[in-house]
Design an enzyme around this catalytic site. Structure first.
Site, PDB file in Angstrom:
ATOM      1  N   GLU A 280       1.105  -0.863   0.243  1.00  0.00           N
ATOM      2  CA  GLU A 280       0.097  -0.097   0.169  1.00  0.00           C
ATOM      3  C   GLU A 280       0.893   1.166   0.278  1.00  0.00           C
ATOM      4  O   GLU A 280       1.753   1.366   0.353  1.00  0.00           O
ATOM      5  CB  GLU A 280      -1.171   0.063   0.870  1.00  0.00           C
ATOM      6  N   ASP A 281       0.630   2.544  -0.313  1.00  0.00           N
ATOM      7  CA  ASP A 281       0.987   3.121  -0.688  1.00  0.00           C
ATOM      8  C   ASP A 281       1.384   4.693   1.374  1.00  0.00           C
ATOM      9  O   ASP A 281       2.416   4.747   1.514  1.00  0.00           O
ATOM     10  CB  ASP A 281       0.783   4.922  -1.687  1.00  0.00           C
TER      11      ASP A 281
ATOM     12  N   ASP B 214      -4.258   5.477   6.287  1.00  0.00           N
ATOM     13  CA  ASP B 214      -4.486   6.641   6.535  1.00  0.00           C
ATOM     14  C   ASP B 214      -5.674   5.999   8.390  1.00  0.00           C
ATOM     15  O   ASP B 214      -5.149   5.645   9.135  1.00  0.00           O
ATOM     16  CB  ASP B 214      -5.038   7.435   5.782  1.00  0.00           C
TER      17      ASP B 214
ATOM     18  N   PHE C 241      -1.964  16.249   4.188  1.00  0.00           N
ATOM     19  CA  PHE C 241      -2.343  15.370   3.102  1.00  0.00           C
ATOM     20  C   PHE C 241      -1.088  15.392   2.263  1.00  0.00           C
ATOM     21  O   PHE C 241      -0.389  16.487   1.349  1.00  0.00           O
ATOM     22  CB  PHE C 241      -3.382  15.998   2.324  1.00  0.00           C
TER      23      PHE C 241
ATOM     24  N   ARG D  37       1.582  12.003  -8.606  1.00  0.00           N
ATOM     25  CA  ARG D  37       1.680  10.812  -8.911  1.00  0.00           C
ATOM     26  C   ARG D  37       3.695  10.654  -9.009  1.00  0.00           C
ATOM     27  O   ARG D  37       4.096  10.424  -8.231  1.00  0.00           O
ATOM     28  CB  ARG D  37       0.826   9.983  -9.257  1.00  0.00           C
TER      29      ARG D  37
END
Length: 176
Positions: A99-100, A103, A152, A165
């Site tokens: 996963e990146d 959260d 964020f 990205r």
């Protein structure tokens, strides 16, 4: 315009590369005799996953899932949508989710339950970034390159409305 926003570097390219090399070594050792399946959560994790897998020196399989809970927002909707499911049979196989960012944990918790229902031999979670202060569910992360505060972030695969990205670092969009 999105293109005019300024980005403040949070984690630079060298820091990311160093952590990826370290993590690839750990995972290569852990799975050296087991031919694991790495499931890459698209779209965000593709950059991190490609860098990580290229540094590994073991036989492995790769599969992909497209999962969404953000859309074009900076906040999770809390609704998890599987847009494309994995294609490999994971029963009795070692599975690693890449996963990146984690959260609230809602998306990954949903994914973890879905994968466990397919009876893998083991299941581990690997992430580039972890924000435990935002967690809404009890979720164990096995490997995390960086723990970050509640920002964020964009870059290194992470986006804002499908932009940023391609940044080679992780940054925060400046409000200036």
């Amino acid at each position: 315009m999105l293109e005019e926003k300024k980005i403040k570097v949070l984690i630079d390219e060298k820091q990311i590369n160093d952590k990826i090399i370290e993590l690839a070594g750990k995972l290569s050792e852990e799975y050296k005799n087991s031919n694991p399946i790495f499931i890459i959560v698209l779209k965000g994790a593709f950059v991190f996953a490609s860098h990580l897998l290229l540094k590994m020196n073991i036989p492995l399989n790769v599969d992909f899932m497209v999962i969404s809970s953000y859309g074009d927002s900076t906040e999770s909707s809390g609704i998890v949508r599987i847009e494309e499911d994995m294609s490999l049979n994971i029963e009795n196989r070692h599975v690693v989710i890449i996963e990146d960012i984690i959260d609230t944990g809602t998306t990954l918790n949903y994914l973890r339950k879905k994968i466990k229902a397919n009876n893998p031999k083991s299941l581990k979670i690997v992430t580039l970034l972890d924000k435990p202060s935002r967690r809404k569910v009890d979720l164990e992360v096995d490997y995390s390159c960086f723990e970050i505060e509640d920002y964020f972030v964009v870059g290194f695969g992470l986006d804002y409305a499908q932009f940023y990205r391609n940044l080679p670092y992780v940054g925060i969009i400046s409000e200036e």
